[in-house]
Design a protein around this motif. Structure first.
Motif, PDB file in Angstrom:
ATOM      1  N   MET A 173      82.449  30.174  29.714  1.00  0.00           N
ATOM      2  CA  MET A 173      81.918  29.312  28.694  1.00  0.00           C
ATOM      3  C   MET A 173      82.439  29.736  27.318  1.00  0.00           C
ATOM      4  O   MET A 173      82.825  28.893  26.523  1.00  0.00           O
ATOM      5  CB  MET A 173      80.398  29.354  28.715  1.00  0.00           C
ATOM      6  N   LEU A 174      82.439  31.050  27.042  1.00  0.00           N
ATOM      7  CA  LEU A 174      82.918  31.511  25.745  1.00  0.00           C
ATOM      8  C   LEU A 174      84.387  31.169  25.543  1.00  0.00           C
ATOM      9  O   LEU A 174      84.801  30.796  24.448  1.00  0.00           O
ATOM     10  CB  LEU A 174      82.713  33.014  25.616  1.00  0.00           C
ATOM     11  N   ALA A 175      85.179  31.281  26.597  1.00  0.00           N
ATOM     12  CA  ALA A 175      86.601  30.950  26.490  1.00  0.00           C
ATOM     13  C   ALA A 175      86.782  29.472  26.158  1.00  0.00           C
ATOM     14  O   ALA A 175      87.644  29.109  25.365  1.00  0.00           O
ATOM     15  CB  ALA A 175      87.333  31.313  27.775  1.00  0.00           C
ATOM     16  N   ASP A 234     102.055  27.425  21.604  1.00  0.00           N
ATOM     17  CA  ASP A 234     102.543  27.627  22.962  1.00  0.00           C
ATOM     18  C   ASP A 234     102.242  29.013  23.501  1.00  0.00           C
ATOM     19  O   ASP A 234     102.390  29.266  24.675  1.00  0.00           O
ATOM     20  CB  ASP A 234     104.056  27.382  23.023  1.00  0.00           C
ATOM     21  N   ARG A 235     101.856  29.934  22.651  1.00  0.00           N
ATOM     22  CA  ARG A 235     101.566  31.286  23.115  1.00  0.00           C
ATOM     23  C   ARG A 235     100.183  31.710  22.635  1.00  0.00           C
ATOM     24  O   ARG A 235      99.599  31.111  21.750  1.00  0.00           O
ATOM     25  CB  ARG A 235     102.626  32.268  22.612  1.00  0.00           C
ATOM     26  N   SER A 236      99.671  32.773  23.239  1.00  0.00           N
ATOM     27  CA  SER A 236      98.349  33.276  22.886  1.00  0.00           C
ATOM     28  C   SER A 236      98.401  34.085  21.606  1.00  0.00           C
ATOM     29  O   SER A 236      99.461  34.464  21.135  1.00  0.00           O
ATOM     30  CB  SER A 236      97.820  34.159  24.016  1.00  0.00           C
ATOM     31  N   CYS A 237      97.253  34.373  21.069  1.00  0.00           N
ATOM     32  CA  CYS A 237      97.153  35.264  19.917  1.00  0.00           C
ATOM     33  C   CYS A 237      97.626  36.648  20.331  1.00  0.00           C
ATOM     34  O   CYS A 237      97.550  37.014  21.498  1.00  0.00           O
ATOM     35  CB  CYS A 237      95.707  35.361  19.455  1.00  0.00           C
ATOM     36  N   SER A 238      98.086  37.403  19.380  1.00  0.00           N
ATOM     37  CA  SER A 238      98.510  38.757  19.675  1.00  0.00           C
ATOM     38  C   SER A 238      97.987  39.669  18.592  1.00  0.00           C
ATOM     39  O   SER A 238      98.306  39.462  17.418  1.00  0.00           O
ATOM     40  CB  SER A 238     100.032  38.821  19.721  1.00  0.00           C
ATOM     41  N   PRO A 239      97.159  40.643  18.878  1.00  0.00           N
ATOM     42  CA  PRO A 239      96.577  40.891  20.192  1.00  0.00           C
ATOM     43  C   PRO A 239      95.552  39.817  20.547  1.00  0.00           C
ATOM     44  O   PRO A 239      95.120  39.058  19.687  1.00  0.00           O
ATOM     45  CB  PRO A 239      95.909  42.254  20.030  1.00  0.00           C
ATOM     46  N   HIS A 240      95.182  39.796  21.814  1.00  0.00           N
ATOM     47  CA  HIS A 240      94.222  38.792  22.261  1.00  0.00           C
ATOM     48  C   HIS A 240      92.883  38.963  21.554  1.00  0.00           C
ATOM     49  O   HIS A 240      92.510  40.062  21.147  1.00  0.00           O
ATOM     50  CB  HIS A 240      94.001  38.910  23.765  1.00  0.00           C
ATOM     51  N   SER A 241      92.176  37.856  21.427  1.00  0.00           N
ATOM     52  CA  SER A 241      90.861  37.835  20.818  1.00  0.00           C
ATOM     53  C   SER A 241      89.814  38.140  21.887  1.00  0.00           C
ATOM     54  O   SER A 241      89.556  37.322  22.767  1.00  0.00           O
ATOM     55  CB  SER A 241      90.606  36.453  20.211  1.00  0.00           C
ATOM     56  N   VAL A 242      89.242  39.343  21.826  1.00  0.00           N
ATOM     57  CA  VAL A 242      88.272  39.783  22.827  1.00  0.00           C
ATOM     58  C   VAL A 242      86.935  39.985  22.138  1.00  0.00           C
ATOM     59  O   VAL A 242      86.849  40.613  21.085  1.00  0.00           O
ATOM     60  CB  VAL A 242      88.717  41.099  23.500  1.00  0.00           C
ATOM     61  N   HIS A 254      89.189  35.521  24.878  1.00  0.00           N
ATOM     62  CA  HIS A 254      89.248  34.089  24.619  1.00  0.00           C
ATOM     63  C   HIS A 254      90.636  33.513  24.862  1.00  0.00           C
ATOM     64  O   HIS A 254      90.795  32.301  24.892  1.00  0.00           O
ATOM     65  CB  HIS A 254      88.828  33.798  23.173  1.00  0.00           C
ATOM     66  N   ASP A 255      91.634  34.366  25.012  1.00  0.00           N
ATOM     67  CA  ASP A 255      92.997  33.889  25.177  1.00  0.00           C
ATOM     68  C   ASP A 255      93.425  33.774  26.641  1.00  0.00           C
ATOM     69  O   ASP A 255      94.097  32.825  27.006  1.00  0.00           O
ATOM     70  CB  ASP A 255      93.971  34.791  24.419  1.00  0.00           C
ATOM     71  N   CYS A 256      93.039  34.732  27.468  1.00  0.00           N
ATOM     72  CA  CYS A 256      93.514  34.699  28.863  1.00  0.00           C
ATOM     73  C   CYS A 256      92.377  34.633  29.874  1.00  0.00           C
ATOM     74  O   CYS A 256      92.598  34.730  31.066  1.00  0.00           O
ATOM     75  CB  CYS A 256      94.408  35.905  29.151  1.00  0.00           C
ATOM     76  N   ARG A 257      91.153  34.516  29.378  1.00  0.00           N
ATOM     77  CA  ARG A 257      89.967  34.387  30.222  1.00  0.00           C
ATOM     78  C   ARG A 257      89.610  35.666  30.981  1.00  0.00           C
ATOM     79  O   ARG A 257      88.882  35.622  31.961  1.00  0.00           O
ATOM     80  CB  ARG A 257      90.106  33.219  31.198  1.00  0.00           C
ATOM     81  N   ALA A 307      87.410  46.104  25.873  1.00  0.00           N
ATOM     82  CA  ALA A 307      87.915  45.178  24.861  1.00  0.00           C
ATOM     83  C   ALA A 307      89.032  45.826  24.060  1.00  0.00           C
ATOM     84  O   ALA A 307      90.084  45.211  23.824  1.00  0.00           O
ATOM     85  CB  ALA A 307      86.783  44.732  23.936  1.00  0.00           C
ATOM     86  N   SER A 308      88.828  47.066  23.658  1.00  0.00           N
ATOM     87  CA  SER A 308      89.856  47.786  22.895  1.00  0.00           C
ATOM     88  C   SER A 308      91.129  47.962  23.714  1.00  0.00           C
ATOM     89  O   SER A 308      92.229  47.755  23.215  1.00  0.00           O
ATOM     90  CB  SER A 308      89.297  49.142  22.468  1.00  0.00           C
ATOM     91  N   ASP A 309      90.968  48.348  24.973  1.00  0.00           N
ATOM     92  CA  ASP A 309      92.125  48.523  25.863  1.00  0.00           C
ATOM     93  C   ASP A 309      92.891  47.206  26.041  1.00  0.00           C
ATOM     94  O   ASP A 309      94.117  47.186  26.056  1.00  0.00           O
ATOM     95  CB  ASP A 309      91.698  49.071  27.220  1.00  0.00           C
ATOM     96  N   HIS A 310      92.158  46.105  26.177  1.00  0.00           N
ATOM     97  CA  HIS A 310      92.800  44.796  26.373  1.00  0.00           C
ATOM     98  C   HIS A 310      93.539  44.370  25.118  1.00  0.00           C
ATOM     99  O   HIS A 310      94.652  43.865  25.202  1.00  0.00           O
ATOM    100  CB  HIS A 310      91.765  43.752  26.789  1.00  0.00           C
ATOM    101  N   ARG A 311      92.933  44.589  23.964  1.00  0.00           N
ATOM    102  CA  ARG A 311      93.631  44.256  22.703  1.00  0.00           C
ATOM    103  C   ARG A 311      94.912  45.073  22.558  1.00  0.00           C
ATOM    104  O   ARG A 311      95.953  44.537  22.172  1.00  0.00           O
ATOM    105  CB  ARG A 311      92.717  44.531  21.508  1.00  0.00           C
ATOM    106  N   TYR A 312      94.832  46.358  22.881  1.00  0.00           N
ATOM    107  CA  TYR A 312      96.012  47.236  22.782  1.00  0.00           C
ATOM    108  C   TYR A 312      97.106  46.774  23.757  1.00  0.00           C
ATOM    109  O   TYR A 312      98.289  46.713  23.389  1.00  0.00           O
ATOM    110  CB  TYR A 312      95.613  48.686  23.088  1.00  0.00           C
ATOM    111  N   ALA A 313      96.706  46.413  24.979  1.00  0.00           N
ATOM    112  CA  ALA A 313      97.676  45.990  25.994  1.00  0.00           C
ATOM    113  C   ALA A 313      98.354  44.676  25.640  1.00  0.00           C
ATOM    114  O   ALA A 313      99.473  44.417  26.094  1.00  0.00           O
ATOM    115  CB  ALA A 313      96.999  45.878  27.356  1.00  0.00           C
ATOM    116  N   THR A 314      97.710  43.836  24.843  1.00  0.00           N
ATOM    117  CA  THR A 314      98.260  42.520  24.524  1.00  0.00           C
ATOM    118  C   THR A 314      98.864  42.458  23.125  1.00  0.00           C
ATOM    119  O   THR A 314      99.284  41.374  22.681  1.00  0.00           O
ATOM    120  CB  THR A 314      97.186  41.425  24.665  1.00  0.00           C
TER     121      THR A 314
END
Length: 63
Positions: free
Chosen positions: A1-3, A14-22, A36-39, A54-61
């Motif tokens: 729902m949040l996504a 055409d591309r997601s935010c970088s880093p992803h919005s978590v 919010h970018d890759c669900r 969340a921090s790890d995902h932002r760093y990875a993206t």
């Protein structure tokens, strides 16, 4: 729902935010990290575990 709300309110090119919005959503004693970018969803864990996910995902993206 949040996504879905994020996609409605934040038009992506055409591309997601970088880093992803978590976002870490606090639900009483449990929390969940939602991208919010890759669900991506971390599942229900402690606040600290979700903030780390969340921090790890932002760093990875990050570019």
């Amino acid at each position: 729902m949040l996504a879905a709300v994020h996609r409605r309110d934040h038009a992506h090119a055409d591309r997601s935010c970088s880093p992803h919005s978590v976002e870490v959503v606090h639900l009483g004693s449990a929390s969940i990290a939602v991208c919010h970018d890759c669900r991506y969803e971390s599942g229900f864990h402690t606040v600290r575990e979700c903030e780390r996910a969340a921090s790890d995902h932002r760093y990875a993206t990050a570019s």
